[in-house]
Design an enzyme around this catalytic site. Structure first.
Site, PDB file in Angstrom:
ATOM      1  N   CYS A  80       0.814  -1.220   0.000  1.00 37.02           N
ATOM      2  CA  CYS A  80       0.000   0.000   0.000  1.00 37.02           C
ATOM      3  C   CYS A  80       0.844   1.267   0.000  1.00 37.02           C
ATOM      4  O   CYS A  80       0.341   2.348  -0.310  1.00 37.02           O
ATOM      5  CB  CYS A  80      -0.923   0.019   1.213  1.00 37.02           C
ATOM      6  N   CYS A 202     -14.407  -0.164   7.459  1.00 40.70           N
ATOM      7  CA  CYS A 202     -13.353  -0.738   6.618  1.00 40.70           C
ATOM      8  C   CYS A 202     -13.365  -0.027   5.266  1.00 40.70           C
ATOM      9  O   CYS A 202     -14.427   0.263   4.722  1.00 40.70           O
ATOM     10  CB  CYS A 202     -13.596  -2.223   6.400  1.00 40.70           C
ATOM     11  N   CYS A 203     -12.190   0.231   4.714  1.00 39.26           N
ATOM     12  CA  CYS A 203     -12.145   0.893   3.410  1.00 39.26           C
ATOM     13  C   CYS A 203     -12.651  -0.064   2.331  1.00 39.26           C
ATOM     14  O   CYS A 203     -12.522  -1.280   2.457  1.00 39.26           O
ATOM     15  CB  CYS A 203     -10.731   1.370   3.089  1.00 39.26           C
TER      16      CYS A 203
END
Length: 381
Positions: A80, A202-203
């Site tokens: 990420c 949560c994304c």
């Protein structure tokens, strides 16, 4: 000492881009960033492409139709933190005098994966074993959230308030995937993913997007010259049995080094884009980045300081929770948002005259290590 200037930047809308291939999506951000810089494609001397799951030589595939054949293309993967790592490497080359103008872009198409949790690496037997046993990132953050609630006297509602704040910010951002506000009751009542983290904490995992920055050793055409004052990338340390899972050691270490490099104090920071992949992450990073003393993250949130109109707005873009998290693009997009904020160009969600901005992005998980990578960038005008 030479400096790195953010000459221009752009990003696509984050969301589902059905029928659009990665090259087309990335090229949109690239061409808009170059136009924003006042330069032409022929002025770019090197390209840094950040991506996690798109396959080999993606940068060259994306650029073959833009007439940039022959210039160096560097493909960067660091989970990420890929986009932020690409900016960090570009800074090295600029400060060394190797190039004068470079372009960094990040691209990801997570809708191609079909949903579910983002897969962990498959080249480590121990990590693969942990993942098969359920030690995926939502579970890791859920354990941190459970510990946080227990140790800090917090409640699940305190976690959920992060999502309410960031979804409000995202509703003001035309580039965000999630444009609707949510209530505290809606966040707490959404489907449980890993107790105490519900779906809206949560994304989203189904998101495509691209972002690009033009960087150089001289200021760009905009009235406010944005510079990268500090740029740090570090890797995780092996954890011991007594390590505190609420410590966020890797981010605290990167932040300390970045502030020192930039010559600023956390109290100077006026706007932050951080890696809120889960609501608990934002609270932990308040403390790791020095925005709040140890144990005071919830108090900082409740004070309104991290909301638009507050002392140090955090994730005015909506963050990963609302804007979305297309892995390779995320770190670059955070810095595009900070560029807009520092230049007063963040229409509809503008922070009040910030002078210093901080972007923080962590990446990956290795069994027994607190994240694989973490980056912190300090930007200023």
């Amino acid at each position: 000492m030479s400096q790195m200037h953010v000459i221009g930047g752009a990003m696509t809308r984050f969301g589902r881009h059905q029928g659009v291939m990665a090259p087309e999506l990335a090229q949109q951000a690239i061409l808009e960033a170059v136009a924003d810089s006042g330069l032409e494609l022929k002025d770019i001397q090197a390209i840094y492409c950040a991506n996690v799951l798109g396959g080999m030589i993606l940068g060259q595939v994306i650029l073959r139709d833009l007439g940039l054949a022959g210039i160096p293309v560097y493909n960067v993967e660091n989970a990420c933190a890929s986009g932020a790592t690409a900016v960090h490497l570009a800074r090295h080359a600029l400060l060394a005098g190797q190039y004068e103008r470079v372009l960094v872009f990040g691209i990801e198409q997570l809708t191609q994966l079909g949903g579910g949790t983002i897969p962990m690496q498959r080249n480590d037997e121990k990590t693969d074993l942990f993942a098969k046993a359920g030690m995926v990132l939502p579970a890791v953050y859920a354990m941190r959230a459970t510990r946080f609630v227990h140790e800090r006297g917090a409640s699940p509602a305190d976690l959920a308030r992060v999502a309410v704040k960031n979804r409000h910010h995202g509703s003001l951002n035309e580039y965000a995937q999630q444009r609707s506000e949510v209530t505290l009751e809606e966040v707490l009542g959404s489907r449980m993913i890993a107790d105490p983290l519900t779906l809206l904490q949560c994304c989203p995992s189904q998101v495509d997007g691209a972002a690009a920055l033009v960087l150089g050793n001289k200021p760009g055409p905009h009235a406010r010259d944005v510079r990268v004052l500090g740029s740090i990338v570090v890797s995780g340390l092996r954890e011991g049995a007594r390590d505190d899972i609420l410590d966020a050691e890797i981010t605290a270490r990167a932040a300390r080094l970045a502030y020192e490099q930039a010559g600023v104090d956390p109290r100077d920071v006026g706007v932050v884009e951080l890696h809120d992949a889960f609501t608990i992450a934002e609270l932990l990073y308040y403390e790791a980045l020095g925005l709040a003393p140890h144990g005071e993250a919830v108090a900082l949130l409740h004070s309104g300081a991290t909301a638009l109109g507050g002392r140090v707005p955090v994730n005015p873009s909506g963050g990963l929770l609302a804007k979305g998290h297309p892995l390779g693009a995320t770190g670059v997009a955070q810095m595009v948002e900070l560029m807009w904020q520092l230049q007063g160009r963040a229409s509809g969600r503008q922070v009040d005259n910030p002078r210093i901005g901080v972007a923080q992005c962590t990446g990956g998980g290795i069994a027994g290590v607190d994240h694989a990578a973490s980056s912190v960038h300090v930007m200023g005008v």
